[in-house]
Design an enzyme around this catalytic site. Structure first.
Site, PDB file in Angstrom:
ATOM      1  N   ASP A  89       0.875  -1.178   0.000  1.00 61.45           N
ATOM      2  CA  ASP A  89       0.000   0.000   0.000  1.00 61.45           C
ATOM      3  C   ASP A  89       0.909   1.223   0.000  1.00 61.45           C
ATOM      4  O   ASP A  89       1.489   1.596   1.014  1.00 61.45           O
ATOM      5  CB  ASP A  89      -0.894  -0.012   1.245  1.00 61.45           C
ATOM      6  CG  ASP A  89      -1.811   1.216   1.313  1.00 61.45           C
ATOM      7  OD1 ASP A  89      -1.678   2.119   0.462  1.00 61.45           O
ATOM      8  OD2 ASP A  89      -2.648   1.267   2.231  1.00 61.45           O
ATOM      9  N   SER A 129       4.227   8.233 -15.466  1.00 62.83           N
ATOM     10  CA  SER A 129       3.705   9.562 -15.152  1.00 62.83           C
ATOM     11  C   SER A 129       2.434   9.795 -15.973  1.00 62.83           C
ATOM     12  O   SER A 129       1.565   8.933 -16.045  1.00 62.83           O
ATOM     13  CB  SER A 129       4.791  10.613 -15.439  1.00 62.83           C
ATOM     14  OG  SER A 129       4.341  11.910 -15.153  1.00 62.83           O
TER      15      SER A 129
END
Length: 367
Positions: free
Chosen positions: A90, A179
């Site tokens: 996570d 990105s």
């Protein structure tokens, strides 16, 4: 001499499987880790393309164990000889990141990591939200989590790079940061990374591109503090700057290359938090022809080029007449792209981000 790609014919229609076949020798027998893998995202398509060329180990990292297992079962059905390994990660939680990195470093049967694809991400979180570590959630998840994880597993990346250098393939060990288009129009919000201040009160260089936010359905973005898209934008600029900062530390010394990219626009679960107003506004942009969707397989292709193309290298100076630093730091449509905002590919900005990131994780990294 500027970086270049070896397949100028690759473009927005190229599939990840095509790229994998073209660079099969860079995959076979290698250990690859991909963050953010679920069946409806480019993480899975990226994993599928790598799996097609017989890597030794394919580590799938994500925060939902059942979704990771679903992906492993699907991959096994097509490519049963690959060793798949799940990793619970996570990225919004530094504690979880440290636990995952420790687990990976403990695996004695996987002594090296050859390719790390930092693909996980969140987008358009409706209201300003801080992570358990007190960091705006886009920035915490999309950048800080990856920054910390990459640095913590660096010993296994260096082990791979040392072997690659001995074999005459410096730069084959790679850290790839997925990105978006954000670096073409956005930059870092240094004085207000957590979005506490009204946008129009920020230094001019840090204010959002208001025209983009209006196109995305925001009324009076100047008077807001938090804008969901801007949270995402800042984290995606950070992805590129992180790679530049990493190259300055590990490319010459160890032979590890980091490359950032925009994968294109796909229909994935990334937009699940997007508001109705934004969905309608963006729908109008697609209808006008400004944007177009590509398939998940096409979306994963640029990640494969970034990870495998031997023509890419770290360096500054740009191409002739480019006036750009860090030429090759940003790929779009499987090719080097020079449309990034200069602040999104600046070595000085990259160093500033590195310092801030170390401060936020409470640890300094020197390789």
């Amino acid at each position: 001499m500027a970086s270049t790609t070896t397949h100028p014919e690759f473009n927005d229609q190229t599939s990840a499987l095509e790229v994998a076949k073209a660079f099969a020798s860079g995959i076979t027998g290698k250990t690859i880790i991909i963050t953010g893998v679920n069946k409806n995202g480019i993480g899975f398509s990226t994993a599928e393309a790598f799996a097609s060329q017989s890597p030794a180990h394919l580590i799938l990292a994500g925060r939902n164990p059942s979704k990771i297992q679903e992906c492993i079962e699907a991959l096994k059905s097509s490519y049963p000889t690959v060793n798949y390994r799940p990793l619970n990660l996570d990225l919004s939680s530094q504690k979880s990141v440290r636990t995952a990195a420790s687990e990976l470093l403990y695996w004695s049967d996987i002594p090296t990591i050859d390719i790390l694809i930092n693909s996980a991400g969140v987008m358009n979180i409706p209201s300003r939200t801080l992570s358990e570590d007190g960091i705006e959630l886009h920035f915490a998840t999309n950048h800080i989590g990856h920054f910390l994880f990459t640095n913590l597993i660096m010993p296994k990346l260096i082990a791979s790079a040392t072997a690659a250098a001995a074999a005459g393939t410096k730069g084959a060990t790679r850290v790839i940061n997925v990105s978006s288009l954000s670096p073409t129009f956005a930059s870092m919000r240094w004085s207000d990374v957590n979005f506490d201040k009204v946008n129009k009160t920020l230094p001019e260089a840090e204010q959002p591109n208001y025209d983009v936010h209006r196109q995305w359905g925001t009324v009076s973005p100047e008077d807001a503090s938090y804008l969901p898209l801007e949270g995402y934008n800042q984290s995606k600029v950070a992805n590129i700057l992180f790679g530049i900062g990493l190259n300055s530390r590990v490319f010459e010394k160890h032979g590890i290359l980091s490359v950032g990219l925009h994968p294109g626009i796909m229909q994935t679960e990334l937009s699940r938090s997007t508001s109705k107003e934004t969905i309608e506004a963006v729908g109008a942009l697609f209808a006008s022809g400004m944007f177009k969707f590509r398939s998940l397989d096409q979306g994963a292709a640029t990640s494969l080029v970034a990870a495998l193309d031997g023509g890419l290298r770290a360096g500054e100076g740009g191409g002739e007449g480019s006036g750009r630093e860090n030429w090759g730091a940003y790929l779009v449509d499987c090719q080097i792209n020079d449309r990034a905002n200069p602040l999104a590919v600046s070595s000085a900005e990259a160093e500033r981000l590195w310092g801030l990131s170390e401060e936020l994780v409470g640890e300094k990294f020197a390789w």
